[in-house]
Design a protein around this motif. Structure first.
Motif, PDB file in Angstrom:
ATOM      1  N   LEU A 169       0.830  -1.205   0.000  1.00 44.10           N
ATOM      2  CA  LEU A 169       0.000   0.000   0.000  1.00 44.10           C
ATOM      3  C   LEU A 169       0.863   1.254   0.000  1.00 44.10           C
ATOM      4  O   LEU A 169       0.634   2.180  -0.789  1.00 44.10           O
ATOM      5  CB  LEU A 169      -0.924  -0.008   1.226  1.00 44.10           C
ATOM      6  N   TYR A 170       1.860   1.297   0.864  1.00 34.99           N
ATOM      7  CA  TYR A 170       2.681   2.496   0.966  1.00 34.99           C
ATOM      8  C   TYR A 170       3.691   2.604  -0.170  1.00 34.99           C
ATOM      9  O   TYR A 170       4.223   3.677  -0.430  1.00 34.99           O
ATOM     10  CB  TYR A 170       3.385   2.544   2.325  1.00 34.99           C
ATOM     11  N   LYS A 171       3.937   1.501  -0.862  1.00 31.94           N
ATOM     12  CA  LYS A 171       4.838   1.563  -2.023  1.00 31.94           C
ATOM     13  C   LYS A 171       4.082   2.076  -3.253  1.00 31.94           C
ATOM     14  O   LYS A 171       4.585   2.915  -3.999  1.00 31.94           O
ATOM     15  CB  LYS A 171       5.428   0.184  -2.326  1.00 31.94           C
ATOM     16  N   THR A 172       2.883   1.574  -3.488  1.00 33.50           N
ATOM     17  CA  THR A 172       2.119   1.992  -4.671  1.00 33.50           C
ATOM     18  C   THR A 172       1.330   3.269  -4.421  1.00 33.50           C
ATOM     19  O   THR A 172       1.079   4.030  -5.366  1.00 33.50           O
ATOM     20  CB  THR A 172       1.145   0.887  -5.084  1.00 33.50           C
ATOM     21  N   ARG A 173       0.890   3.473  -3.171  1.00 34.49           N
ATOM     22  CA  ARG A 173       0.055   4.632  -2.795  1.00 34.49           C
ATOM     23  C   ARG A 173      -1.246   4.684  -3.618  1.00 34.49           C
ATOM     24  O   ARG A 173      -1.748   5.762  -3.931  1.00 34.49           O
ATOM     25  CB  ARG A 173       0.841   5.935  -2.927  1.00 34.49           C
ATOM     26  N   LEU A 174      -1.741   3.510  -3.984  1.00 34.79           N
ATOM     27  CA  LEU A 174      -2.982   3.414  -4.742  1.00 34.79           C
ATOM     28  C   LEU A 174      -4.107   2.920  -3.838  1.00 34.79           C
ATOM     29  O   LEU A 174      -3.852   2.306  -2.793  1.00 34.79           O
ATOM     30  CB  LEU A 174      -2.803   2.447  -5.916  1.00 34.79           C
ATOM     31  N   PRO A 175      -5.375   3.175  -4.213  1.00 34.31           N
ATOM     32  CA  PRO A 175      -6.496   2.608  -3.444  1.00 34.31           C
ATOM     33  C   PRO A 175      -6.343   1.093  -3.310  1.00 34.31           C
ATOM     34  O   PRO A 175      -5.993   0.409  -4.273  1.00 34.31           O
ATOM     35  CB  PRO A 175      -7.717   2.984  -4.291  1.00 34.31           C
ATOM     36  N   GLU A 266      -9.811   9.153  -7.727  1.00 32.17           N
ATOM     37  CA  GLU A 266     -10.081  10.449  -8.356  1.00 32.17           C
ATOM     38  C   GLU A 266      -9.956  11.602  -7.370  1.00 32.17           C
ATOM     39  O   GLU A 266      -9.544  12.701  -7.757  1.00 32.17           O
ATOM     40  CB  GLU A 266     -11.479  10.435  -8.984  1.00 32.17           C
ATOM     41  N   GLU A 267     -10.288  11.360  -6.101  1.00 28.10           N
ATOM     42  CA  GLU A 267     -10.276  12.438  -5.116  1.00 28.10           C
ATOM     43  C   GLU A 267      -8.921  12.633  -4.456  1.00 28.10           C
ATOM     44  O   GLU A 267      -8.591  13.760  -4.052  1.00 28.10           O
ATOM     45  CB  GLU A 267     -11.337  12.166  -4.044  1.00 28.10           C
ATOM     46  N   GLU A 268      -8.128  11.568  -4.350  1.00 23.81           N
ATOM     47  CA  GLU A 268      -6.875  11.661  -3.612  1.00 23.81           C
ATOM     48  C   GLU A 268      -5.642  11.428  -4.491  1.00 23.81           C
ATOM     49  O   GLU A 268      -4.675  12.190  -4.435  1.00 23.81           O
ATOM     50  CB  GLU A 268      -6.873  10.659  -2.446  1.00 23.81           C
ATOM     51  N   TYR A 269      -5.693  10.381  -5.324  1.00 21.62           N
ATOM     52  CA  TYR A 269      -4.493  10.041  -6.089  1.00 21.62           C
ATOM     53  C   TYR A 269      -4.253  11.026  -7.225  1.00 21.62           C
ATOM     54  O   TYR A 269      -3.118  11.461  -7.439  1.00 21.62           O
ATOM     55  CB  TYR A 269      -4.609   8.622  -6.644  1.00 21.62           C
ATOM     56  N   VAL A 270      -5.298  11.398  -7.973  1.00 18.35           N
ATOM     57  CA  VAL A 270      -5.128  12.288  -9.124  1.00 18.35           C
ATOM     58  C   VAL A 270      -4.570  13.644  -8.714  1.00 18.35           C
ATOM     59  O   VAL A 270      -3.601  14.130  -9.333  1.00 18.35           O
ATOM     60  CB  VAL A 270      -6.457  12.439  -9.894  1.00 18.35           C
ATOM     61  N   PRO A 271      -5.110  14.325  -7.677  1.00 20.33           N
ATOM     62  CA  PRO A 271      -4.496  15.601  -7.268  1.00 20.33           C
ATOM     63  C   PRO A 271      -3.042  15.444  -6.846  1.00 20.33           C
ATOM     64  O   PRO A 271      -2.205  16.302  -7.152  1.00 20.33           O
ATOM     65  CB  PRO A 271      -5.367  16.044  -6.088  1.00 20.33           C
ATOM     66  N   GLU A 272      -2.738  14.346  -6.155  1.00 19.52           N
ATOM     67  CA  GLU A 272      -1.352  14.116  -5.742  1.00 19.52           C
ATOM     68  C   GLU A 272      -0.454  13.872  -6.950  1.00 19.52           C
ATOM     69  O   GLU A 272       0.688  14.347  -7.008  1.00 19.52           O
ATOM     70  CB  GLU A 272      -1.292  12.914  -4.798  1.00 19.52           C
ATOM     71  N   LEU A 273      -0.982  13.139  -7.953  1.00 22.36           N
ATOM     72  CA  LEU A 273      -0.208  12.884  -9.171  1.00 22.36           C
ATOM     73  C   LEU A 273       0.067  14.189  -9.913  1.00 22.36           C
ATOM     74  O   LEU A 273       1.192  14.425 -10.378  1.00 22.36           O
ATOM     75  CB  LEU A 273      -0.976  11.916 -10.068  1.00 22.36           C
TER      76      LEU A 273
END
Length: 371
Positions: A169-175, A266-273
């Motif tokens: 989880l902490y390596k990919t940081r994906l849902p 969409e709410e967390e990963y995309v803004p971070e990307l």
């Protein structure tokens, strides 16, 4: 009817990861069957070059590109090294895979990746990271971590699975979705209880606890007690679902969890990307400017030194830092008057061909003239 002003909905990528024997491939076959029944066939990528037979038809199969057995022979590798090398070779052409996925995307709702059985080959290799980042930066992506439920009834095995899930989880940081498979053999209620109630896990650990000769806790028992406290925060934001890849139980719940994970993407990963990409562009721009400034400073310091080379100083032809270039008059330009070269400017011996030359013997030579 879809709103033409809104961008088309991209398909969701499901990356299935799990320990060997956890039932990843069987799980992929089950969700593939479920989606076909719902008339929403997925696009499947098989990334395991060593699998002998698949229970489903993969749209893109690594075995069609790389021969795993030939890789082992050619590079003198063992089974794990052969799988890793085959995956690395496949990754070098992964941009072509992305192009195919983007072409099919308008007609798809789900893209499924079936990873190698050796979990570390995909999760901790450069090729696995490249594939994960590539699909995650193009499509909404979730990670489904498959757990062999009957084999996690022991607290130590359960803790090992949770630690591995936490690291991924902490390596990919994906849902992330925890999928407890094989619930037709053993219900996953005990695992949910251990995740929600710290004391329940402590009690299960005490029942199987081994003590040393002095009656004290062993190192392993003490370590698991500490780890359970650390992972308590990890459990809170985790999505869990119990399924049976054999009977199909729990598959609708899994896709509900996938939809929730997509919203999280969409709410967390995309803004971070986007933030990371903007930061990277800013860093590259700063790096380019610093290199250009350093080059200009070096050029300016170099121009202050006297020219000691032959002929004309070529540094005068360089651009200044402000790109203000003075166009010098070409002394050799044809202005209607006859121009002769100065021998001193040529840096070498000058021979005037209009005059007669005397050979070594001292006799004059008559140069041929036209006519």
């Amino acid at each position: 009817m879809a709103d033409p002003t809104q961008p088309a909905r991209k398909p969701t990528v499901i990356i299935t990861i799990g320990m060997a024997g956890s039932g990843k491939t069987t799980f992929v076959q089950r969700i593939n069957s479920y989606l076909h029944t719902a008339e929403k066939p997925p696009y499947i990528l098989n990334l395991d070059p060593a699998v002998a037979q698949l229970p489903f038809e993969a749209n893109i199969d690594i075995r069609d590109t790389v021969d795993y057995t030939q890789v082992m022979k050619q590079y003198n590798l063992g089974p794990n090294g052969g799988i890793l090398t085959a995956l690395n070779l496949f990754t070098t052409k992964f941009e072509q895979v992305l192009e195919l996925l983007e072409k099919r995307a308008p007609n798809l709702e789900n893209i499924i990746l079936d990873t190698p059985g050796q979990i570390e080959i995909f999760t901790w290799s450069a090729s696995g990271a490249i594939i994960t980042d590539a699909v995650a930066s193009t499509f909404p992506t979730v990670v489904a971590y498959i757990i062999d439920t009957p084999r996690t009834t022991a607290p130590a095995t359960f803790m090992s699975n949770m630690l591995y899930a936490c690291s991924i989880l902490y390596k990919t940081r994906l849902p992330f979705i925890l999928v407890f498979n094989k619930t037709d053999v053993k219900r996953h209620d005990f695992a949910l209880e251990w995740m929600e109630d710290f004391e329940a896990f402590q009690e299960a650990l005490a029942d199987r606890e081994r003590r040393d000769a002095d009656g004290e806790q062993t190192y392993m028992s003490s370590l698991m007690n500490s780890m359970s406290l650390v992972l308590d925060e990890f459990y809170k934001g985790l999505k869990t679902v119990g399924v049976s890849a054999v009977t199909g139980a729990g598959i609708p719940d899994f896709f509900k969890a996938v939809e929730e994970a997509r919203k999280e993407y969409e709410e967390e990963y995309v803004p971070e990307l986007k933030r990371m990409m903007a930061e990277r562009e800013k860093t590259l721009d700063t790096f380019k400017k610093e290199n250009l400034s350093a080059a200009m400073r070096d050029l300016s310091m170099d121009q202050k030194k006297p020219w000691t080379g032959p002929g004309r100083d070529p540094r005068k032809d360089q651009f200044s830092e402000n790109d203000n270039v003075e166009v010098e008059e070409n002394p050799d330009a044809d202005d209607g008057e006859e121009t002769f070269l100065d021998p001193d400017d040529m840096g070498r011996q000058y021979i005037d061909l209009t005059r007669s030359q005397k050979p070594m013997g001292g006799n004059a030579s008559n140069w041929p003239r036209p006519g």
